[in-house]
Design a protein around this motif. Structure first.
Motif, PDB file in Angstrom:
ATOM      1  N   LEU A  85      38.711  27.481  62.937  1.00 53.09           N
ATOM      2  CA  LEU A  85      38.255  28.862  63.084  1.00 53.09           C
ATOM      3  C   LEU A  85      38.868  29.730  61.992  1.00 53.09           C
ATOM      4  O   LEU A  85      38.182  30.503  61.325  1.00 53.09           O
ATOM      5  CB  LEU A  85      38.618  29.394  64.473  1.00 53.09           C
ATOM      6  N   ARG A  86      40.181  29.602  61.796  1.00 51.69           N
ATOM      7  CA  ARG A  86      40.852  30.366  60.736  1.00 51.69           C
ATOM      8  C   ARG A  86      40.269  30.038  59.361  1.00 51.69           C
ATOM      9  O   ARG A  86      40.047  30.935  58.536  1.00 51.69           O
ATOM     10  CB  ARG A  86      42.344  30.064  60.713  1.00 51.69           C
ATOM     11  N   ALA A  87      40.011  28.766  59.122  1.00 56.26           N
ATOM     12  CA  ALA A  87      39.447  28.344  57.837  1.00 56.26           C
ATOM     13  C   ALA A  87      38.061  28.953  57.629  1.00 56.26           C
ATOM     14  O   ALA A  87      37.732  29.413  56.529  1.00 56.26           O
ATOM     15  CB  ALA A  87      39.382  26.822  57.756  1.00 56.26           C
ATOM     16  N   MET A  88      37.254  28.973  58.683  1.00 58.89           N
ATOM     17  CA  MET A  88      35.922  29.561  58.588  1.00 58.89           C
ATOM     18  C   MET A  88      36.007  31.056  58.310  1.00 58.89           C
ATOM     19  O   MET A  88      35.281  31.592  57.471  1.00 58.89           O
ATOM     20  CB  MET A  88      35.129  29.301  59.868  1.00 58.89           C
ATOM     21  N   VAL A  93      35.519  35.522  54.313  1.00 58.25           N
ATOM     22  CA  VAL A  93      36.104  36.625  53.547  1.00 58.25           C
ATOM     23  C   VAL A  93      36.057  36.303  52.049  1.00 58.25           C
ATOM     24  O   VAL A  93      35.666  37.155  51.239  1.00 58.25           O
ATOM     25  CB  VAL A  93      37.553  36.914  54.009  1.00 58.25           C
ATOM     26  N   ASP A  94      36.410  35.090  51.696  1.00 56.00           N
ATOM     27  CA  ASP A  94      36.403  34.695  50.286  1.00 56.00           C
ATOM     28  C   ASP A  94      34.999  34.786  49.688  1.00 56.00           C
ATOM     29  O   ASP A  94      34.815  35.271  48.571  1.00 56.00           O
ATOM     30  CB  ASP A  94      36.960  33.287  50.106  1.00 56.00           C
ATOM     31  N   ARG A  95      33.999  34.327  50.442  1.00 57.87           N
ATOM     32  CA  ARG A  95      32.615  34.383  49.962  1.00 57.87           C
ATOM     33  C   ARG A  95      32.135  35.839  49.864  1.00 57.87           C
ATOM     34  O   ARG A  95      31.404  36.184  48.944  1.00 57.87           O
ATOM     35  CB  ARG A  95      31.697  33.569  50.871  1.00 57.87           C
ATOM     36  N   ALA A  96      32.546  36.670  50.809  1.00 59.17           N
ATOM     37  CA  ALA A  96      32.161  38.085  50.764  1.00 59.17           C
ATOM     38  C   ALA A  96      32.790  38.779  49.556  1.00 59.17           C
ATOM     39  O   ALA A  96      32.177  39.675  48.966  1.00 59.17           O
ATOM     40  CB  ALA A  96      32.557  38.784  52.057  1.00 59.17           C
ATOM     41  N   ARG A  97      33.987  38.366  49.194  1.00 58.63           N
ATOM     42  CA  ARG A  97      34.618  38.904  47.979  1.00 58.63           C
ATOM     43  C   ARG A  97      33.860  38.449  46.741  1.00 58.63           C
ATOM     44  O   ARG A  97      33.667  39.211  45.804  1.00 58.63           O
ATOM     45  CB  ARG A  97      36.062  38.418  47.870  1.00 58.63           C
ATOM     46  N   GLU A  98      33.471  37.193  46.729  1.00 59.00           N
ATOM     47  CA  GLU A  98      32.789  36.616  45.572  1.00 59.00           C
ATOM     48  C   GLU A  98      31.357  37.138  45.424  1.00 59.00           C
ATOM     49  O   GLU A  98      30.874  37.329  44.310  1.00 59.00           O
ATOM     50  CB  GLU A  98      32.776  35.089  45.700  1.00 59.00           C
ATOM     51  N   PHE A  99      30.685  37.355  46.553  1.00 58.96           N
ATOM     52  CA  PHE A  99      29.289  37.789  46.559  1.00 58.96           C
ATOM     53  C   PHE A  99      29.123  39.006  47.478  1.00 58.96           C
ATOM     54  O   PHE A  99      28.508  38.912  48.536  1.00 58.96           O
ATOM     55  CB  PHE A  99      28.379  36.645  47.033  1.00 58.96           C
ATOM     56  N   PRO A 100      29.687  40.146  47.080  1.00 69.60           N
ATOM     57  CA  PRO A 100      29.686  41.308  47.974  1.00 69.60           C
ATOM     58  C   PRO A 100      28.297  41.831  48.326  1.00 69.60           C
ATOM     59  O   PRO A 100      28.042  42.199  49.483  1.00 69.60           O
ATOM     60  CB  PRO A 100      30.510  42.351  47.220  1.00 69.60           C
ATOM     61  N   LYS A 101      27.395  41.883  47.381  1.00 67.54           N
ATOM     62  CA  LYS A 101      26.055  42.413  47.671  1.00 67.54           C
ATOM     63  C   LYS A 101      25.276  41.469  48.585  1.00 67.54           C
ATOM     64  O   LYS A 101      24.571  41.914  49.491  1.00 67.54           O
ATOM     65  CB  LYS A 101      25.287  42.674  46.378  1.00 67.54           C
ATOM     66  N   GLU A 102      25.416  40.192  48.347  1.00 67.88           N
ATOM     67  CA  GLU A 102      24.738  39.208  49.187  1.00 67.88           C
ATOM     68  C   GLU A 102      25.292  39.245  50.607  1.00 67.88           C
ATOM     69  O   GLU A 102      24.544  39.172  51.587  1.00 67.88           O
ATOM     70  CB  GLU A 102      24.872  37.804  48.587  1.00 67.88           C
ATOM     71  N   SER A 103      26.606  39.362  50.713  1.00 63.05           N
ATOM     72  CA  SER A 103      27.244  39.455  52.024  1.00 63.05           C
ATOM     73  C   SER A 103      26.786  40.705  52.763  1.00 63.05           C
ATOM     74  O   SER A 103      26.495  40.668  53.965  1.00 63.05           O
ATOM     75  CB  SER A 103      28.766  39.456  51.856  1.00 63.05           C
TER      76      SER A 103
END
Length: 186
Positions: A85-88, A93-103
């Protein structure tokens, strides 16, 4: 029969994501998407039936893109469901940082389900994949509160929503992940 012009499809996708970020979905029209993408409005209707179909298909595609690599992150966390769960949550969060508009696009549609068709709505909670598998494991684990998948998904969205609405403060995001995990523990 016309062949699909992948460059135009990609331009339409990027236009929708950009317009969602700048003017919001309520103000987005297919004419504005076409103008932003540099295509004729008729071109959109070669690939999508209407605005709902456009948003629904792109929602599914962008969500899948954002989840790419999630299975590996969950597997790397080992067999403990709390660690998974923590890893997910950290992966999200990491993906949202990398792709903020897509997130932002996915989050906006996830909270505006009336803009999606039934298939897109169902894909969020029933599409096979690492996220659904993790949610099912959480439901089966006796250390985790008994909650339906949409409730688990809502809790899991909190860290990325904080990232989208507040400063990118690592301490706050770590605290949000900790709070989500604690809230789901019995």
């Amino acid at each position: 029969m016309r062949t699909k012009d992948e460059n135009k499809v990609k331009a339409i996708k990027q236009a929708v994501i950009e317009l969602c970020d700048t003017i919001g979905l309520a103000n987005m029209t297919t004419a504005k998407v076409a103008k932003e993408a540099g295509v004729s409005p008729a071109t959109i209707y070669l690939y999508y039936q209407d605005k709902t179909d456009l948003l629904s298909r792109l929602y599914e595609e962008v969500k899948d893109d954002l989840h790419r690599g999630l299975a590996g992150a969950i597997t790397a966390a080992g067999d403990d469901v709390t660690a998974q769960l923590r890893a997910m949550l950290q992966f999200s969060v990491d993906r949202a940082r990398e792709f903020p508009k897509e997130s932002h696009f996915v989050s906006t549609l996830w909270t505006s389900q009336e803009l999606l068709d039934d298939a897109a709505k169902a894909s969020g909670n029933t599409a096979p994949g690492p996220l659904l598998t993790l949610y099912q494991r959480l439901q089966a684990d006796d250390k985790i509160v008994d909650a339906p998948i949409p409730v688990l998904a809502a809790f899991a969205s909190v860290p990325t929503l904080i990232l989208q609405t507040a400063d990118d403060d690592a301490a706050s995001l770590t605290q949000a992940i900790d709070l989500v995990v604690k809230a789901l523990m019995k």
